[in-house]
Design an enzyme around this catalytic site. Structure first.
Site, PDB file in Angstrom:
ATOM      1  CD  GLU A   1      -0.265   5.296  -3.974  1.00  0.00           C
ATOM      2  OE1 GLU A   1       0.241   5.433  -2.894  1.00  0.00           O
ATOM      3  OE2 GLU A   1      -1.330   4.175  -4.137  1.00  0.00           O
TER       4      GLU A   1
ATOM      5  CG  ASP B   1      -1.836   0.996   1.323  1.00  0.00           C
ATOM      6  OD1 ASP B   1      -2.267   1.541   0.281  1.00  0.00           O
ATOM      7  OD2 ASP B   1      -2.428   1.432   2.410  1.00  0.00           O
TER       8      ASP B   1
ATOM      9  CG  ASP C   1      -8.282   4.711   0.736  1.00  0.00           C
ATOM     10  OD1 ASP C   1      -8.098   3.144   0.713  1.00  0.00           O
ATOM     11  OD2 ASP C   1      -7.256   5.464   1.074  1.00  0.00           O
TER      12      ASP C   1
HETATM   13  C1  GLC Z   1      -4.625   3.511   2.915  1.00  0.00           C
HETATM   14  C2  GLC Z   1      -5.271   2.094   2.336  1.00  0.00           C
HETATM   15  C3  GLC Z   1      -6.064   1.557   3.199  1.00  0.00           C
HETATM   16  C4  GLC Z   1      -5.637   1.233   4.465  1.00  0.00           C
HETATM   17  C5  GLC Z   1      -5.208   2.398   5.069  1.00  0.00           C
HETATM   18  C6  GLC Z   1      -4.200   1.992   6.399  1.00  0.00           C
HETATM   19  O1  GLC Z   1      -5.667   4.517   3.214  1.00  0.00           O
HETATM   20  O2  GLC Z   1      -5.823   2.712   1.112  1.00  0.00           O
HETATM   21  O3  GLC Z   1      -6.569   0.235   2.715  1.00  0.00           O
HETATM   22  O4  GLC Z   1      -6.447   0.426   5.423  1.00  0.00           O
HETATM   23  O5  GLC Z   1      -4.068   3.134   4.344  1.00  0.00           O
HETATM   24  O6  GLC Z   1      -3.159   1.248   6.167  1.00  0.00           O
END
Ligand code: GLC
Length: 785
Positions: A410, A407, A484
């Site tokens: 980017e 995650d 999200d």
């Molecule tokens: C980002 C991700 C989400 C995750 C959060 C905390 O917002 O997109 O899926 O739960 O970070 O890690």
């Protein structure tokens, strides 16, 4: 700062589009054939035209020098030897291959790509290829009436992207995901055009920020990049499926995922302790709700330091993972790229000492603020760093972990630009380049490193990787979730075109946060979303910190039993889905398909956002609005049977279909078949029985399909340990013939027969089963009706 007030539309803010002055590539001065293709020297730059395959032509413009043809991150294929002849007259040069005719007008230099019949696919009018002094490169192409655009990777909005404008710049976007929210996390600079049933695709192989403008003019559209060469491939179809095959020929296919990754995933930001995770797992077992994966979000770590566990909250992760494993559940932890700046944290120390972090040209480490506070970022563009990162994953694999969730790659940084300083200088495997150029591949390279490391540690087992950011070709390493979203009906609706366009863009293993990430979900929304999720390639329920819990049992027994029905349905459909995943791994054709992929001549399918297909014969038409139990369903030509009721519907028209909260309208095309397994229990997920449901046709229809199976977890299928059985269903007026045609591969599953149920038989129709003497599977008629 004032962007969310009326100041945003202050008259002084208007940008004058006409001030953008491009320098045209100019007139042709000379051309010559080279080893790589045809080189054209023009008054304002150079162009190479290269036939990559019989059906793919590549065009590269460089305004300064002869174009460079190597160095792609996305393209993994070498150009084939394609025989091409060149003819020249006063006005134009024509390049001719067995399948294509490329006409190059000399003054000014304009390219027309046509098929061998001369039907124009992609051409230019008064504008062609051009550039600006700031390094921007652009191609203008003629817009034809009846052009529909698809693909563009991960974009919100409708299926058909005509009249839209997109930017590719991997961006962390928390929650809005409105129709105009752009860019999002993935950059896949590729689209497909459908015109009168025929398709071509364009892949702009450029990692800078890129723009696709299908909006500003009725005469032309354009694609451009902030820097680099204008390097694009035209994939000439002729069908939309051919385009996807051609695009994934260039950028690669998804390897077959482990079967467990195709099951149901339960996630939340976060399950915060071992006790909570154990309780969660027990609930699934007790309630007999299938689950394959529990995700651990950032709270599992010690102060958000990757490659650590918080030993207070998770005192014995090895045991937790082992115990869950015995319950048939795997654990997938989140791993972000930001490494906490902490002199006592070994990963950070190694990163600094071994020179592994992203740095400025002057030598300073780039620091950005993410979950752990001030953090450094591994430079994944460097092979040494990728190797190091991969090795570090032994920490997880030694614990029994087989899947990783990447995650914030980017990369997301909590600052004004939302990301790393574009002046950071990446090592880029010996060819240093600024973050401005490589931003869009940061997540892609992280995924490459993670996948390679896990693959090595798992010693023959298939890793699972989920990523938020990516670039063209990400399917080689990871599945993608759409980030999200929010618990809104509009976001459930958006899921369909978004995942379908990702599929068209080469990413077959994708899905949304089921139930919605931000905001509170509610019972009806969650139930309807679960029904969709049961058929999206990636099926994970995930929600944000501070929102209501949305596990399947959180909304009372009635809703729980409906959700259970659909999660179990996912598992019953697993053999069918698995065969489609296999197909995607071979051909690139996605599991979840827009209807136009199967019916490209049917204009009614061109912007059908609220229905999708699973494979070539199943239509899913979910309810996507609250309080509604009737909806219009468009069925293309042929007859279609309702999966639940067996009722037949004529195609080529719209039907009003009723679906109570516990119902999901599913239609199977007459004359075809689906293969299903059974749901046993969480500890015994492998079906011992396989059933084939045949939906009788009438008009000499022949349907051929392949039943595929393998051990679901190793790479032995690569060496022939799989089972592939070709089955043919032929419906005539007086009989339905079902025959096993061919068998391939050495894998022997737990079942040795396929139980056959025939539905929708007409009075005069008999059922004839024809087994193949050498086949290890035999067909056995169980029911007919
Ligand atoms: C980002 C991700 C989400 C995750 C959060 C905390 O917002 O997109 O899926 O739960 O970070 O890690």
């Amino acid at each position: 700062m004032l962007d969310d007030t009326s100041f945003a539309i202050h008259p002084g803010n208007k940008k004058d589009a006409n001030t953008e002055v491009y320098r045209d590539i100019g007139n042709l001065k000379f051309f010559k054939q080279t080893n790589a293709g045809f080189l054209f020297g023009c008054s304002n730059g150079f162009v190479v035209i290269q036939f990559f395959t019989e059906s793919i032509v590549r065009v590269v413009m460089n305004q300064h020098d002869e174009p460079m043809l190597n160095g792609s991150y996305a393209v993994i294929e070498e150009p084939a030897q394609v025989k091409a002849d060149a003819a020249e007259d006063n006005k134009q040069v024509t390049l001719i291959t067995a399948k294509l005719r490329i006409a190059i007008q000399k003054s000014p230099f304009r390219i027309t790509v046509a098929d061998s019949n001369g039907t124009v696919l992609l051409d230019e009018n008064e504008h062609g290829m051009a550039y600006r002094e700031n390094g921007e490169v652009i191609a203008f192409k003629k817009k034809h009436s009846g052009d529909h655009f698809y693909g563009f990777g991960e974009k919100s909005g409708h299926l058909d992207k005509s009249g839209e404008r997109f930017e590719m710049w991997n961006t962390d976007v928390y929650a809005p995901h409105n129709p105009e929210t752009d860019p999002l996390y993935q950059s896949i600079p590729y689209f497909m055009t459908l015109r009168n049933g025929k398709a071509y695709g364009v892949f702009l192989d450029n990692t800078f920020r890129t723009m696709f403008n299908m909006k500003s003019s009725e005469e032309y559209f354009s694609f451009s990049a902030e820097g680099g060469q204008l390097d694009y491939y035209v994939m000439t179809g002729p069908g939309p499926k051919d385009v996807i095959q051609q695009y994934t020929h260039l950028t690669g296919k998804m390897p077959i995922p482990p079967k467990w990754a195709l099951g149901y995933h339960q996630s939340r930001y976060s399950y915060e302790s071992e006790g909570e995770v154990r309780g969660l797992a027990k609930n699934f077992i007790k309630r007999d709700i299938p689950v394959d994966v529990i995700h651990l979000d950032i709270h599992y770590m010690n102060g958000y330091r990757v490659f650590t566990f918080d030993k207070e909250k998770f005192p014995d992760p090895e045991k937790l993972i082992r115990d869950l494993g015995e319950m048939g559940i795997r654990v997938v932890p989140i791993v972000d790229p930001g490494i906490k700046k902490d002199a006592e944290y070994p990963i950070y120390r190694e990163g600094v000492t071994d020179n592994l972090f992203c740095k400025y040209l002057e030598g300073d480490i780039y620091f950005g603020n993410v979950w752990p506070g001030t953090s450094a970022f591994p430079d994944f563009t460097d092979g040494k760093v990728r190797g190091w990162w991969g090795k570090k994953h032994k920490y997880y694999s030694d614990m029994g972990i087989e899947g990783i969730w990447n995650d914030m790659n980017e990369p997301a940084v909590f600052n004004e630009t939302k990301t790393m300083d574009t002046a950071v200088m990446h090592r880029n495997d010996g060819v240093p380049a600024a973050h401005r150029e490589l931003h869009n591949i940061y997540g892609f390279k992280m995924a490459e490193a993670t996948y390679a490391g896990m693959k090595e540690h798992l010693d023959g087992k298939r890793p699972f990787l989920l990523t938020r950011a990516g670039f063209a070709g990400i399917q080689r390493y990871a599945s993608v979730w759409t980030g999200d979203n929010r618990s809104f009906w509009e976001h459930l609706q958006m899921t369909l075109p978004m995942v379908m366009n990702l599929g068209i863009s080469g990413v077959p293993f994708a899905g949304p946060d089921v139930g919605g990430f931000a905001h509170d979900t509610n019972a009806e929304l969650l139930v309807r979303w679960m029904q969709v999720g049961a058929f999206t390639p990636f099926f994970r329920n995930h929600s944000a910190i501070g929102t209501v819990y949305q596990e399947p049992w959180k909304f009372g027994l009635k809703n729980e039993s409906i959700m259970k029905k659909y999660i179990q349905m996912r598992y019953k459909w697993m053999p069918q889905l698995y065969k489609l995943f296999h197909e995607a791994s071979v051909s690139g054709i996605p599991v979840m398909r827009p209807l136009f992929l199967e019916y490209p001549d049917d204009a009614k399918t061109y912007n059908l956002n609220d229905q999708f297909m699973i494979g070539d014969n199943v239509i899913i038409a979910p309810i996507l609005v609250p309080s509604i139990t009737d909806r219009a369903v468009y069925l293309p030509e042929g007859n279609w049977l309702n999966f639940e009721t067996g009722e037949t519907y004529a195609g080529g028209q719209v039907h009003l279909i009723h679906a109570e909260l516990d119902e999901l309208p599913i239609f199977i095309k007459a004359g075809t078949a689906i293969v299903q397994g059974e749901w046993n229990s969480n500890t015994e997920k492998t079906p011992k029985q396989i059933t084939m449901d045949i939906y009788a046709g009438t008009n000499d229809e022949t349907y051929r399909f392949t039943h595929y199976d393998d051990d679901g977890e190793s790479f032995e299928y690569v060496d022939g340990s799989y089972l592939q059985v070709q089955i043919e269903v032929k419906s005539t007026l007086d009989a339905v013939h079902i025959s096993i045609r061919e068998q391939e591969g050495s894998y022997r599953p737990a079942y040795d027969k396929i139980n056959v149920n025939v539905h929708g038989l007409h009075k005069q129709q008999r059922v004839i089963l024809e087994n193949h003497e050498d086949s290890m599977l035999s067909l056995e008629l169980k029911s007919r009706g």
